[in-house]
Design a protein around this motif. Sequence first.
Motif, short mmCIF file in Angstrom:
data_model
loop_
_atom_site.label_atom_id
_atom_site.label_comp_id
_atom_site.label_asym_id
_atom_site.label_seq_id
_atom_site.Cartn_x
_atom_site.Cartn_y
_atom_site.Cartn_z
N ARG A 156 0.84 -1.20 0.00
CA ARG A 156 0.00 0.00 0.00
C ARG A 156 0.87 1.25 0.00
NH1 ARG A 156 0.50 2.33 4.72
NH2 ARG A 156 0.69 1.15 6.67
N SER A 157 0.31 2.34 -0.47
CA SER A 157 1.03 3.60 -0.51
C SER A 157 1.28 4.12 0.91
CB SER A 157 0.23 4.65 -1.29
OG SER A 157 0.02 4.21 -2.61
N PRO A 158 2.35 4.88 1.12
CA PRO A 158 2.61 5.42 2.45
C PRO A 158 1.48 6.33 2.92
CG PRO A 158 4.55 5.62 1.05
CD PRO A 158 3.42 5.21 0.16
N MET A 159 1.32 6.41 4.20
CA MET A 159 0.32 7.28 4.82
C MET A 159 0.62 8.74 4.45
SD MET A 159 -0.45 7.72 8.90
CE MET A 159 -0.70 5.96 9.09
N THR A 160 -0.42 9.49 4.16
CA THR A 160 -0.24 10.90 3.79
C THR A 160 -0.04 11.75 5.04
OG1 THR A 160 -2.63 11.24 3.85
CG2 THR A 160 -1.66 10.65 1.73
N ALA A 172 -2.59 21.57 15.74
CA ALA A 172 -1.13 21.35 15.73
C ALA A 172 -0.74 20.01 16.34
CB ALA A 172 -0.45 22.49 16.47
N ALA A 173 -1.33 19.67 17.47
CA ALA A 173 -0.95 18.41 18.14
C ALA A 173 -1.34 17.21 17.29
CB ALA A 173 -1.62 18.34 19.51
N ASP A 174 -2.55 17.22 16.72
CA ASP A 174 -2.98 16.11 15.87
C ASP A 174 -2.13 16.02 14.61
OD1 ASP A 174 -4.95 15.56 17.70
OD2 ASP A 174 -6.52 16.64 16.61
N ARG A 175 -1.81 17.19 14.04
CA ARG A 175 -0.99 17.21 12.83
C ARG A 175 0.40 16.63 13.11
NH1 ARG A 175 -1.50 22.18 11.65
NH2 ARG A 175 0.55 22.98 12.26
N ALA A 176 0.97 16.94 14.26
CA ALA A 176 2.30 16.43 14.60
C ALA A 176 2.29 14.91 14.73
CB ALA A 176 2.79 17.08 15.88
N ARG A 177 1.27 14.38 15.40
CA ARG A 177 1.19 12.92 15.56
C ARG A 177 1.01 12.23 14.21
NH1 ARG A 177 -1.73 14.38 20.30
NH2 ARG A 177 -3.71 14.29 19.15
N ARG A 178 0.12 12.80 13.38
CA ARG A 178 -0.12 12.20 12.06
C ARG A 178 1.15 12.25 11.21
NH1 ARG A 178 -4.35 10.09 8.67
NH2 ARG A 178 -3.47 10.06 6.58
N ASP A 179 1.84 13.36 11.22
CA ASP A 179 3.06 13.49 10.42
C ASP A 179 4.15 12.53 10.90
OD1 ASP A 179 1.77 15.39 8.96
OD2 ASP A 179 2.84 17.11 9.81
N GLN A 180 4.21 12.32 12.19
CA GLN A 180 5.19 11.37 12.73
C GLN A 180 4.89 9.96 12.24
OE1 GLN A 180 5.30 11.18 17.00
NE2 GLN A 180 7.18 9.97 17.05
N LEU A 181 3.63 9.58 12.26
CA LEU A 181 3.23 8.26 11.75
C LEU A 181 3.51 8.14 10.25
CD1 LEU A 181 -0.17 7.78 13.64
CD2 LEU A 181 1.98 6.59 14.10
N ARG A 185 5.79 9.71 8.46
CA ARG A 185 7.23 9.59 8.21
C ARG A 185 7.71 8.17 8.53
NH1 ARG A 185 7.30 15.09 9.89
NH2 ARG A 185 7.31 14.46 12.09
N ALA A 186 7.25 7.63 9.65
CA ALA A 186 7.64 6.26 10.01
C ALA A 186 7.15 5.26 8.98
CB ALA A 186 7.10 5.92 11.40
#
Length: 240
Positions: free
Chosen positions: A106-110, A118-127, A129-130
């Motif tokens: 599957r394609s990487p998570m967007t 900001a807090a939700d965006r940071a968690r999503r972006d961390q996931l 990237r991983a």
Amino acid sequence: MTTATHLRTIATRWTDLTDALASTGTATWPPAGRMSDYLNALDQADEQLAEAARWQATYNRQFLDRDPTQIGATRPPLRIAILDTMRTVEAALIATGDQVAVAVQRSPMTFAPRTWPAADRARRDQLARADSVDPRRWRYGGRHTAPHTALWLLARVEARPGPFRPLPAREHRLIVNVASEACERVERALDIAGRKATIARPCPDCGGSIDMHGGAGASPVAHCTACGRTWGEQDATAAA
């Protein structure tokens, strides 16, 4: 053997192939002698590839690698048949990996939209990237090796967790076929598998078909499937 066993054999025996590459190997199958006349058609396709590689290696030694002032022939630094096996198997496995990855990975998570808190965006972006650098992902155009690819395909067959969808039936059949052929080539190159071939000439006693069994370190034996007569190495030696 199962597909999983085929893939594990390729991965675990690759070091043996690497070691054999620089060794002096003289054993062939079928063996030299009277019985070898019966098997002149055995593995013609592979032998043609190996013969082409030997001619290319000879050309390279004589015209590309050697000093013009040198004379005489030298033994090839590598066993061309082993090298041909390694290249063929590795290319087939990597091509299979590319095709299977298209179907299952599957394609990487967007990354998160900027409108998110900001807090939700940071968690999503961390996931995200991983997920994008997950070591279980197949890298198209990457520097894959045969052992790594065999184990990656094994993980797909066994439905190991990761950024993958279930393996479709078509890709499963592809892995089954490629793994079987690749494993057979590896075992044949290392002479660790039994081999069987039908001899072109008929039995001199009854005209029946003759099968030859050998390989895996065993002495070759020719056997008539009609009358049951057998010939061993001692027969070939006595007739020579």
